[in-house]
Design a protein around this motif. Sequence first.
Motif, short mmCIF file in Angstrom:
data_model
loop_
_atom_site.label_atom_id
_atom_site.label_comp_id
_atom_site.label_asym_id
_atom_site.label_seq_id
_atom_site.Cartn_x
_atom_site.Cartn_y
_atom_site.Cartn_z
N LEU A 203 26.26 33.40 -38.78
CA LEU A 203 26.20 34.85 -38.56
C LEU A 203 25.51 35.47 -39.78
CD1 LEU A 203 27.21 36.87 -36.36
CD2 LEU A 203 29.06 37.43 -37.93
N THR A 204 24.20 35.45 -39.77
CA THR A 204 23.41 35.85 -40.94
C THR A 204 22.56 37.08 -40.64
OG1 THR A 204 21.57 34.41 -40.37
CG2 THR A 204 23.32 33.46 -41.73
N ALA A 205 22.00 37.64 -41.69
CA ALA A 205 21.07 38.77 -41.56
C ALA A 205 20.10 38.71 -42.73
CB ALA A 205 21.83 40.09 -41.56
N CYS A 206 18.84 39.06 -42.47
CA CYS A 206 17.80 38.94 -43.49
C CYS A 206 17.03 40.25 -43.62
CB CYS A 206 16.84 37.80 -43.13
SG CYS A 206 15.41 37.64 -44.23
N THR A 207 16.72 40.63 -44.85
CA THR A 207 15.89 41.80 -45.13
C THR A 207 14.79 41.40 -46.10
OG1 THR A 207 15.90 44.13 -45.80
CG2 THR A 207 17.24 42.62 -47.09
N THR A 208 13.72 42.17 -46.11
CA THR A 208 12.60 41.93 -47.02
C THR A 208 12.45 43.11 -47.97
OG1 THR A 208 11.44 40.65 -45.32
CG2 THR A 208 10.13 41.44 -47.18
#
Length: 253
Positions: A203-208
Amino acid sequence: MSPRSLRTRLVSVAAAAAIAGGGLAVAPSPVAGTAAAAECKASSTYTVSDAVIPSIKYIFEKSTDAKVAQGTAVKYTIAASTTGAGNPYIQGVWDTPPAALRDVKPTVKVKSFTLLGGILGGGGIFGNLIQEKTIDPVGVVKDGDSWKISHTGWAIFASEAYTAEFTYALPSDVGVGKQLTSGGATVKGTPDWSIATLRMPNLTACTTVRGQNAGESIGGSLDDNGLGSAEGQLSSTGSLADMIPGIVGGLMG
């Protein structure tokens, strides 16, 4: 060697020389099975069926903004909802931040269903049933690679999701273009998946990280000089918007 064969060879040699002299190179063929770079996904979900009534589902989601400005903050939200009519309780939430943020203590805000904020709080049946509360920093505890909050029981009501927002200040050495992929999440609650803890490593989330825009740069400059926050606050003297009329009046008076 015939004149025609000689001309063909000379043309081939000249072409090769031109390519070398122009700095061109032939790209190698891609190797079969080579994995592409992992996609930076801003959210993911995980669903669990109730052990007693499988038609009832518990849905968990972790999300963040697709991009965040350098030198500001990034928020990872863990949400839990149910398709059933019951009201399970959440007693603990663990957020695993990206490696670059593991030593950054987050501020945490919780949004949960409560009768005290709605019907019993004088709001009537149409009152606000979602209570927002910022967790006391003392209650935000480091636990291994995660940051944990706990409670006797935050309610999840049908159609009313519970959310926990973990906000981390970005260190100055996190540069533009950096992808920040959070780890998974862990939730403890009742009545079903609470006997143990529900661990969701995927259960992950990625931002740049992006460059700051003009407004963010100005706000950051004020912060650097002790003049308040990016929200327009000038130390304890009030907001920038409040001070402008007085400054202009003083110059004209």
